[in-house]
Design a protein around this motif. Structure first.
Motif, mmCIF file in Angstrom:
data_model
loop_
_atom_site.group_PDB
_atom_site.id
_atom_site.type_symbol
_atom_site.label_atom_id
_atom_site.label_comp_id
_atom_site.label_asym_id
_atom_site.label_seq_id
_atom_site.Cartn_x
_atom_site.Cartn_y
_atom_site.Cartn_z
ATOM 1 N N PHE A 173 -7.428 -8.935 -1.959
ATOM 2 C CA PHE A 173 -6.999 -7.968 -0.963
ATOM 3 C C PHE A 173 -6.634 -6.651 -1.640
ATOM 4 C CE2 PHE A 173 -7.094 -10.920 2.371
ATOM 5 C CZ PHE A 173 -6.560 -12.127 1.934
ATOM 6 N N ASP A 174 -6.470 -5.621 -0.823
ATOM 7 C CA ASP A 174 -5.987 -4.338 -1.314
ATOM 8 C C ASP A 174 -4.662 -4.540 -2.023
ATOM 9 O OD1 ASP A 174 -5.064 -1.203 0.350
ATOM 10 O OD2 ASP A 174 -5.252 -1.731 -1.747
ATOM 11 N N LYS A 175 -4.513 -3.991 -3.234
ATOM 12 C CA LYS A 175 -3.272 -4.168 -3.985
ATOM 13 C C LYS A 175 -2.088 -3.540 -3.257
ATOM 14 C CE LYS A 175 -5.422 -4.252 -8.585
ATOM 15 N NZ LYS A 175 -5.526 -3.533 -9.881
ATOM 16 N N ASN A 176 -2.324 -2.427 -2.566
ATOM 17 C CA ASN A 176 -1.221 -1.744 -1.906
ATOM 18 C C ASN A 176 -0.994 -2.337 -0.522
ATOM 19 O OD1 ASN A 176 0.854 0.073 -1.469
ATOM 20 N ND2 ASN A 176 -0.510 1.604 -0.585
ATOM 21 N N SER A 177 -0.169 -3.365 -0.476
ATOM 22 C CA SER A 177 0.090 -4.033 0.796
ATOM 23 C C SER A 177 1.494 -4.613 0.786
ATOM 24 C CB SER A 177 -0.933 -5.150 1.030
ATOM 25 O OG SER A 177 -0.828 -6.142 0.013
ATOM 26 N N TRP B 18 6.846 -5.643 -1.767
ATOM 27 C CA TRP B 18 5.912 -4.558 -2.083
ATOM 28 C C TRP B 18 5.852 -4.470 -3.600
ATOM 29 C CZ3 TRP B 18 6.553 0.906 -3.667
ATOM 30 C CH2 TRP B 18 5.319 1.592 -3.666
ATOM 31 N N ASP B 19 4.677 -4.704 -4.157
ATOM 32 C CA ASP B 19 4.504 -4.820 -5.605
ATOM 33 C C ASP B 19 4.225 -3.450 -6.214
ATOM 34 O OD1 ASP B 19 4.048 -5.544 -8.185
ATOM 35 O OD2 ASP B 19 2.506 -7.029 -7.747
ATOM 36 N N LEU B 20 5.280 -2.665 -6.404
ATOM 37 C CA LEU B 20 5.150 -1.336 -6.989
ATOM 38 C C LEU B 20 4.601 -1.412 -8.410
ATOM 39 C CD1 LEU B 20 5.629 1.706 -7.227
ATOM 40 C CD2 LEU B 20 8.063 1.239 -7.621
ATOM 41 N N PHE B 21 4.980 -2.433 -9.156
ATOM 42 C CA PHE B 21 4.501 -2.590 -10.527
ATOM 43 C C PHE B 21 2.977 -2.647 -10.564
ATOM 44 C CE2 PHE B 21 3.312 -5.349 -14.137
ATOM 45 C CZ PHE B 21 3.870 -4.621 -15.180
ATOM 46 N N GLU B 22 2.394 -3.464 -9.677
ATOM 47 C CA GLU B 22 0.932 -3.598 -9.635
ATOM 48 C C GLU B 22 0.274 -2.364 -9.037
ATOM 49 O OE1 GLU B 22 -2.787 -5.362 -10.167
ATOM 50 O OE2 GLU B 22 -0.830 -5.941 -10.943
ATOM 51 N N VAL B 23 0.869 -1.833 -7.968
ATOM 52 C CA VAL B 23 0.287 -0.670 -7.282
ATOM 53 C C VAL B 23 0.180 0.516 -8.228
ATOM 54 C CG1 VAL B 23 0.763 1.062 -5.503
ATOM 55 C CG2 VAL B 23 0.969 -1.363 -4.959
ATOM 56 N N ALA C 131 6.540 6.763 -2.894
ATOM 57 C CA ALA C 131 6.939 6.710 -1.484
ATOM 58 C C ALA C 131 5.729 6.793 -0.564
ATOM 59 C CB ALA C 131 7.922 7.834 -1.179
ATOM 60 N N ASP C 132 4.773 7.650 -0.916
ATOM 61 C CA ASP C 132 3.561 7.767 -0.097
ATOM 62 C C ASP C 132 2.837 6.422 -0.016
ATOM 63 O OD1 ASP C 132 4.071 10.449 0.303
ATOM 64 O OD2 ASP C 132 2.652 11.150 -1.218
ATOM 65 N N LEU C 133 2.758 5.742 -1.148
ATOM 66 C CA LEU C 133 2.070 4.456 -1.184
ATOM 67 C C LEU C 133 2.855 3.377 -0.431
ATOM 68 C CD1 LEU C 133 0.885 4.593 -4.891
ATOM 69 C CD2 LEU C 133 -0.598 4.600 -2.882
ATOM 70 N N PHE C 134 4.177 3.410 -0.572
ATOM 71 C CA PHE C 134 5.012 2.450 0.144
ATOM 72 C C PHE C 134 4.884 2.653 1.656
ATOM 73 C CE2 PHE C 134 9.609 1.017 1.135
ATOM 74 C CZ PHE C 134 9.191 -0.286 1.359
ATOM 75 N N PHE C 135 4.920 3.898 2.080
ATOM 76 C CA PHE C 135 4.795 4.171 3.512
ATOM 77 C C PHE C 135 3.414 3.776 4.019
ATOM 78 C CE2 PHE C 135 3.807 6.983 7.113
ATOM 79 C CZ PHE C 135 4.834 6.618 7.966
ATOM 80 N N GLU C 136 2.401 4.035 3.214
ATOM 81 C CA GLU C 136 1.030 3.657 3.592
ATOM 82 C C GLU C 136 0.932 2.144 3.781
ATOM 83 O OE1 GLU C 136 -2.807 3.199 0.878
ATOM 84 O OE2 GLU C 136 -2.293 5.317 1.165
ATOM 85 N N ALA C 137 1.501 1.380 2.833
ATOM 86 C CA ALA C 137 1.469 -0.083 2.936
ATOM 87 C C ALA C 137 2.260 -0.564 4.142
ATOM 88 C CB ALA C 137 2.024 -0.703 1.652
ATOM 89 N N LEU D 211 2.977 1.141 6.918
ATOM 90 C CA LEU D 211 2.340 1.526 8.169
ATOM 91 C C LEU D 211 1.124 0.652 8.448
ATOM 92 C CD1 LEU D 211 2.938 3.647 10.330
ATOM 93 C CD2 LEU D 211 1.234 5.121 9.263
ATOM 94 N N GLN D 212 0.358 0.337 7.409
ATOM 95 C CA GLN D 212 -0.804 -0.532 7.569
ATOM 96 C C GLN D 212 -0.375 -1.917 8.070
ATOM 97 O OE1 GLN D 212 -2.660 -2.054 3.932
ATOM 98 N NE2 GLN D 212 -4.668 -1.569 4.759
ATOM 99 N N SER D 213 0.693 -2.432 7.482
ATOM 100 C CA SER D 213 1.200 -3.746 7.881
ATOM 101 C C SER D 213 1.742 -3.712 9.305
ATOM 102 C CB SER D 213 2.300 -4.177 6.905
ATOM 103 O OG SER D 213 2.769 -5.473 7.211
ATOM 104 N N TYR D 214 2.433 -2.637 9.657
ATOM 105 C CA TYR D 214 2.996 -2.511 11.002
ATOM 106 C C TYR D 214 1.884 -2.380 12.048
ATOM 107 C CZ TYR D 214 5.328 -0.401 15.033
ATOM 108 O OH TYR D 214 5.763 -0.115 16.315
ATOM 109 N N GLU D 215 0.858 -1.608 11.752
ATOM 110 C CA GLU D 215 -0.255 -1.455 12.687
ATOM 111 C C GLU D 215 -0.960 -2.798 12.887
ATOM 112 O OE1 GLU D 215 -1.106 1.050 14.573
ATOM 113 O OE2 GLU D 215 0.526 2.284 13.782
#
Length: 470
Positions: free
Chosen positions: A40-44, A415-420, A452-458, A460-464
């Motif tokens: 899957f996409d790493k940023n999730s 949220w895996d910031l280390f991997e992202v 923060a941009d990546l966290f919000f993106e992940a 928002l994607q999960s919420y949608e």
């Protein structure tokens, strides 16, 4: 057909509320496939089913345009800097509504870095200590910092620098919710006239001697020398002398008196509600009290939307928060709907094993759930960093594995910031891009904002994705 299968698979593995599936295998076109082979996409947001209660509240907020949701982000220096959290606050509030700044604290009065939108100034003598250095006798609560004074002649001024965070509601958090402070939104200036010795000076001209100057002003030579700290009668041309004088002159002093307003005592705080929007307020001592300690302030407005509070302490570890039960006792004052925990960097500098780190994180989460049982929890892995400026930080690699291994059993999302952010292998690439500070532990402003941009993106994607199931 291929795309629809991927979406269906994501729904099954990310949200257990959609349909119960085995954690090891998923079914695609009636074929059993090992889920470890699916990338899957790493940023999730991983184990997102743990925060569906928050998603549902957010969905209701969107539908009704009423109410407030509180996000509380707890961490170390990465969070105290309020760069990551400021970006998240802006993005969440731009999307879902701005209900106020949330938690704040006079960090500058405690001699540490302050959040940019809120400015504090103070008069008086204050002592402060962070949770990592404080002993258990100190009143360390929600801010993670004890701020105290035993003097009753002080004031703390709060001023909002960004108008979008002007407020109509204020909550004051103190140890055991004691009524320690009065607040004022207005003041009265009184001009007081006093008498002070008249200042007379004389600039020495060529050929003048000290005795002649004394005679000119009808003062003794001894008094003239004393007033100017002179040991001999020698004096150089051009020197300005202070001439002792028995005469006085008026001096006008402006005394400011702050006019206190009534506070409403609640179970967890002392509150003030204003009919008009405020951008500044002053805290003064309750005259019935001798010792003062402040744990935090909460600023809100009358609008529906998100309140995003950051609580960070430079150098802090999970164990430092765990030392002080007052932190968890005061947490409900924020009415948290979602709590984000970002800790681990400082544990790695202490060379804590993954089991040691996770034991303290486990204790922290248990204490949060005890005091704020309705709050959903997201744990972020620590960002990539260099250990002591030269070593590969394998500790945070192990912490990240441990965080993800226990997410389902302990009921938190990850949220895996280390991997992202590319893990340890990408540290020098990130530094070359200007995303990291020179110590390669902290990040630059653009680095924190990128996180923060990546966290919000992940998020928002999960919420949608959650909304697509309704």
């Amino acid at each position: 057909m291929k795309n629809s299968i991927i979406v269906f698979l994501f729904l099954l593995t990310s949200f257990s509320f959609a349909q119960e599936v085995d954690s090891t295998f998923v079914v695609i076109d009636s074929t059993i496939v090992d889920s470890a082979e699916v990338t899957f996409d790493k940023n999730s947001i991983q184990n997102a089913s743990a925060i569906v209660a928050f998603y549902e509240r957010l969905y209701q907020l969107e539908q009704t345009k009423t109410g407030k949701l509180n996000v509380v982000h707890i961490g170390d220096s990465h969070i105290q800097a309020d760069l990551f959290t400021a970006r998240m606050r802006n993005k969440m509030q731009d999307t879902f509504g701005n209900a106020g700044f949330g938690f704040t604290f006079p960090y500058s009065v405690a001699k540490t870095n302050n959040s940019a939108p809120i400015r504090f100034t103070a008069s008086g003598d204050f002592q402060s200590v962070r949770n990592l250095y404080a002993d258990r006798s100190k009143p360390v609560g929600l801010s993670g910092i004890a701020l105290e004074t035993a003097t009753s002649d002080f004031s703390i001024q709060l001023e909002v620098k960004d108008p979008k965070y002007n407020f109509t509601s204020l909550k004051i958090i103190t140890p055991q919710n004691t009524d320690l402070f009065d607040v004022s939104v207005s003041s009265k200036n009184t001009i007081i006239e006093t008498k002070v010795p008249k200042r007379v000076t004389h600039k020495v001209k060529p050929g003048e001697v000290l005795g002649g100057i004394a005679d000119k002003y009808n003062v003794s030579l001894k008094a003239l020398k004393k007033a100017n700290g002179l040991k001999s009668d020698m004096i150089r041309d051009g020197k300005t002398l202070t001439i002792p004088s028995k005469h006085t002159q008026p001096k006008f002093v402006t005394k400011t008196t702050f006019l206190p307003i009534d506070l409403n005592a609640t179970l967890l705080s002392h509150d003030y509600f204003s009919d008009k929007t405020l951008d500044k307020i002053t805290f003064i001592p309750n005259q019935n009290t001798n010792d003062f300690a402040l744990n935090g302030l909460i600023l809100e407005n009358n609008s529906a939307g998100i309140i995003y509070s950051g609580i960070g302490v430079n150098g802090a570890k999970c164990a430092d928060y765990n030392k002080f039960p007052l932190f968890f006792e005061q947490l409900p004052a924020l009415q948290p709907d979602l709590i984000v925990i970002s800790l681990g960097t400082n544990e790695s500098f202490d060379k804590q094993s993954a089991d040691q780190y996770f034991s303290q994180l486990d204790q922290m989460i248990a204490s949060i759930k005890l005091k704020a049982p309705l709050a959903s929890i997201v744990v972020t892995s620590p960002p990539p960093s260099v250990l002591h400026r030269k070593y590969t930080n394998t500790y945070i690699t192990n912490y990240t594995v441990k965080i993800k291994e226990n997410a389902h059993a302990m009921g938190y999302a990850v949220w895996d910031l280390f991997e992202v952010f590319g893990g340890n292998k990408n540290i020098f690439k990130n530094a070359a891009k200007g995303l990291m500070a020179r110590d390669k532990v902290h990040y630059s402003k653009i680095g924190y904002e990128k996180q923060a941009d990546l966290f919000f993106e992940a998020f928002l994607q999960s919420y949608e994705l959650y909304k697509s199931t309704k």
